[in-house]
Design a protein around this motif. Structure first.
Motif: not given
Length: 161
Positions: A41-61
């Motif tokens: 239920r929080f995956l979409a919110e987590a995607e938005v948060a991950r996309n705001q990180l400069s290191s998003l390529g190193r963050v796996e959901l």
């Protein structure tokens, strides 16, 4: 001991403020890979948060839930984590006063047991951090030792219990 290049961190507790802040801080280390366990239920919110990180390529959901055995992950996902994770930050908790006693127990106690089960499987584990709160002391005052948390002093509410 793992090398900095092999640093792989598992974080539970998204979308809490503390988990978000931790993830952001961990991402400041260019050698860190971060896997975040996120309820569906929080995956979409987590995607938005991950996309705001400069290191998003190193963050796996990773979709899962601490209340489920093996976090509800597949055998292959568990094996992958067991072979690579060297740090676990277990921040998943429920402290909503309107929540049922059963749900509070499931998230706060059973969820922690499941996180410890994952930690036991992690062949490279160097660090396990469990975030809790002093509210578990209930009505106890003064110096509180871990052995004092058996409930004999009582609790003000189900969250403390």
């Amino acid at each position: 001991m793992t090398t900095r290049a092999g640093r792989h961190i598992l974080v539970t507790g998204f979308p809490s403020f503390l988990a978000r802040r931790l993830i952001s801080t961990l991402c400041e280390d260019p050698m860190a890979r971060v896997t975040v366990l996120v309820q569906e239920r929080f995956l979409a919110e987590a995607e938005v948060a991950r996309n705001q990180l400069s290191s998003l390529g190193r963050v796996e959901l990773l979709a899962g839930d601490v209340v489920k055995i093996d976090f509800g992950l597949s055998g292959a996902e568990i094996e992958r984590l067991a072979n690579s994770v060297d740090e676990i930050y277990h921040f998943a908790a429920d402290s909503f006063f309107g929540e049922t006693r059963r749900r509070l127990f499931d998230v706060n106690v059973t969820g922690t047991m499941h996180a410890l089960d994952i930690a036991r499987l992690a062949k490279r584990l160097r660090r396990f951090v469990h975030l809790s709160s002093i509210v578990v002391a209930g009505r106890r005052t003064g110096r509180v030792m871990e052995g004092d948390l058996d409930g004999r002093y009582g609790f003000h509410n189900a969250v403390e219990e």
